[in-house]
Design a protein around this motif. Structure first.
Motif, PDB file in Angstrom:
ATOM      1  N   ARG A  51      -8.180   3.051   3.200  1.00 22.05           N
ATOM      2  CA  ARG A  51      -8.279   2.072   2.113  1.00 22.05           C
ATOM      3  C   ARG A  51      -9.680   1.482   2.024  1.00 22.05           C
TER       4      ARG A  51
ATOM      5  N   GLU B  35       0.164   5.522   8.673  1.00 22.27           N
ATOM      6  CA  GLU B  35       0.051   4.342   7.819  1.00 22.27           C
ATOM      7  C   GLU B  35       0.769   3.159   8.476  1.00 22.27           C
ATOM      8  N   SER B  36       0.297   1.964   8.157  1.00 26.67           N
ATOM      9  CA  SER B  36       1.047   0.763   8.528  1.00 26.67           C
ATOM     10  C   SER B  36       2.118   0.526   7.454  1.00 26.67           C
ATOM     11  N   GLU B  37       2.998  -0.421   7.716  1.00 29.12           N
ATOM     12  CA  GLU B  37       4.028  -0.746   6.728  1.00 29.12           C
ATOM     13  C   GLU B  37       3.383  -1.240   5.427  1.00 29.12           C
ATOM     14  N   ASP B  38       2.329  -2.035   5.567  1.00 28.41           N
ATOM     15  CA  ASP B  38       1.616  -2.532   4.388  1.00 28.41           C
ATOM     16  C   ASP B  38       0.944  -1.379   3.634  1.00 28.41           C
ATOM     17  N   ASP B  39       0.345  -0.448   4.387  1.00 25.48           N
ATOM     18  CA  ASP B  39      -0.266   0.726   3.756  1.00 25.48           C
ATOM     19  C   ASP B  39       0.763   1.513   2.960  1.00 25.48           C
TER      20      ASP B  39
ATOM     21  N   TRP C 207       3.532   0.628   1.375  1.00 20.98           N
ATOM     22  CA  TRP C 207       3.857   0.058   0.061  1.00 20.98           C
ATOM     23  C   TRP C 207       2.629   0.033  -0.850  1.00 20.98           C
ATOM     24  N   TRP C 208       1.457  -0.150  -0.273  1.00 22.89           N
ATOM     25  CA  TRP C 208       0.223  -0.120  -1.067  1.00 22.89           C
ATOM     26  C   TRP C 208       0.047   1.259  -1.707  1.00 22.89           C
TER      27      TRP C 208
ATOM     28  N   ASP D  32       2.403   1.693  -4.578  1.00 22.16           N
ATOM     29  CA  ASP D  32       1.956   0.904  -5.726  1.00 22.16           C
ATOM     30  C   ASP D  32       0.784   1.570  -6.444  1.00 22.16           C
TER      31      ASP D  32
ATOM     32  N   TRP E  75      10.849   0.289  -5.415  1.00 18.91           N
ATOM     33  CA  TRP E  75       9.614  -0.426  -5.729  1.00 18.91           C
ATOM     34  C   TRP E  75       9.453  -0.616  -7.242  1.00 18.91           C
TER      35      TRP E  75
END
Length: 496
Positions: free
Chosen positions: A59, A170-174, A176-177, A180, A203
């Motif tokens: 990112r 990936e992290s959990e935040d990654d 969903w990012w 999106d 989502w």
């Protein structure tokens, strides 16, 4: 004067190759440096696997492909050449998708389709995506699992012009990012969804519900995602038609059964080097995935127990020679615990506390909710990383269990899966997308549908030439006697 000492180095390298790959790498470098062997050095440093020390989040990188396009987010675009070779290998084992490409040269059944996908991003998925593109579709893609992405394949897709947002680890935040970024893009709106697990559909419902005004349909391939769709339908919240690929015959009888029969052993061997003979294993769930796992482990000499809630599947397990138990009855004695249910909290903290020292715990279902991993993240327990996707969880008394892929899907997180069987599922997905996209208005309502048996049989027939197989044809008299069309379908729509 040059001194050559390659003989002993190479001999030692061969001895240690299988047991200690890291030592093997060091010896490769030593042999290369002593001999000035550029080829040996290149073979190591140009590896397509995740050997890079670059810990920078994708990112935070600005990458572009050779055409100057930067509409993607992956680990390393420089791995594209290696990914392309992986895809070319997969193409050899995916005859039906290649046949679809050839048959669509004169027509584009997905012309105008804008497909947003959330699946495992592997070489096999790449063949599917490139087939959809050849059929006329535009695609944007994210990963449905934070560990299953093949970074080199993602790079090859990005180099080929696909908008891919995924990388391994990936992290959990990654996670969903990335989803999106696939959906929320100016000047582009999807009109078809291809999902694996239901996270993408969830989502869009949560963040962009107005998009469903232009979406023609959803194709879902996992039991978890299908459950979510049926829940939406029951609540009257399903806005578009959906195709349940998971319960199609070509998915259940081939991908779930034969794929898992081979990949369960591969995943366990790669991560733990475990010997299966004589080991006591409990498999939670005796659906098609559980059947495949049990068959493979039994063939290797393991003592296999089964847990099941469905009396029909339970009876099948008994008649296949497996002992049906409750998990609590055997949890203290088993060496390996495998979940295959698609449910949640199948293995909870109480079970984990009672496991023997060294017990291996893993999941073969899609969802990471089957093993209550969150209950292990407490101050009194120590986590110790052994290798990629392998953790020791250590209790205060010194007892430890071996947790694989943090409870996520073992085969795609820790190994690979047989390409040919994925060809069957991918072809089914492609045909489901074509069917929903081209269906006249009114054919499908806002509900969940099974793939028509005619399509199931067509998918199977496309794969038969690989085996030089020759189907027997019904005579007119036989077809009349059975009340069937000579060309099928040969099974009723309710057949599974």
């Amino acid at each position: 004067m040059t001194v050559y000492i390659t003989g002993p180095v190479i001999l030692l390298k061969h001895v240690l190759f299988l047991l200690y790959p890291s030592v093997n790498n060091i010896l490769c470098l030593l042999s290369a440096s002593v001999r000035g062997d550029k080829a040996a050095s290149f073979a190591l440093t140009a590896s397509y696997t995740d050997s890079s020390d670059d810990e920078t989040s994708p990112r935070d990188k600005q990458q572009k492909n050779s055409k100057g396009n930067g509409d993607f987010c992956i680990k390393n675009i420089k791995q594209a050449d290696f990914g392309r070779r992986e895809i070319e290998i997969a193409e050899q084992e995916m005859p039906a998708l290649m046949a679809l490409r050839k048959r669509a040269q004169g027509e584009k059944p997905l012309a105008g389709a804008k497909i947003v996908g959330c699946t495992h991003i592997t070489a096999q998925t790449a063949v599917l995506m490139e087939t959809l593109s050849a059929l006329g579709a535009q695609c944007r893609w994210a990963a449905c699992n934070i560990y299953s992405t093949q970074n080199e394949v993602a790079a090859a897709l990005a180099e080929g012009g696909f908008s891919v947002f995924a990388w391994k680890g990936e992290s959990e935040d990654d996670f969903w990012w990335c989803i999106d970024r696939c959906v929320n893009v100016e000047g582009w709106q999807p009109n078809m969804i291809l999902d694996d697990g239901g996270d993408l559909t969830h989502w869009i419902y949560k963040k962009y519900p107005s998009m469903f005004k232009k979406i023609k349909g959803i194709v879902e391939e996992s039991v978890t995602g299908v459950h979510r769709l049926y829940q939406l339908s029951k609540a009257g919240k399903l806005c578009v038609p959906a195709m349940n690929v998971n319960d199609s015959v070509t998915k259940q009888k081939f991908d779930n059964l034969y794929c898992c029969r081979e990949s369960i052993l591969d995943g366990l061997k790669r991560t733990t080097d475990v010997m299966f003979g004589g080991k006591q294993v409990v498999v939670c769930g005796y659906g098609e995935v559980g059947k495949g796992c049990c068959a493979a482990l039994k063939a290797m000499g393991s003592i296999v127990y089964v847990t099941e809630i469905d009396p029909i599947c339970a009876l099948q397990a008994c008649m296949d020679g497996f002992r049906l138990v409750k998990l609590t009855e055997v949890i203290r004695q088993v060496d390996i615990v495998i979940t295959c249910t698609g449910n949640k909290n199948v293995v909870v903290r109480e079970n984990l506390d009672r496991m023997k020292n060294g017990c291996i715990v893993c999941n073969m279902g899609h969802s990471n909710t089957e093993i209550d991993v969150s209950s292990l993240r407490t101050p009194e327990l120590t986590w110790e990383r052994v290798r990629s996707q392998v953790d020791h969880v250590i209790w205060p008394d010194g007892k430890r269990i071996v947790l694989l892929a943090e409870g996520r899907l073992l085969n795609l997180s820790c190994s690979t899966v047989p390409t040919f069987v994925l060809s069957i599922t991918a072809t089914t997905q492609a045909l489901a997308l074509i069917e929903l996209y081209n269906a006249p208005e009114g054919r499908y309502k806002q509900d969940v549908y099974l793939l028509p048996k005619k399509m199931d049989e067509y998918v199977a027939s496309l794969h038969l030439p690989t085996f030089d197989a020759h189907l027997t044809e019904l005579s007119d008299e036989q077809a009349k006697y059975l009340g069937l069309n000579k060309n099928g379908p040969f099974k009723p729509n309710y057949y599974r």
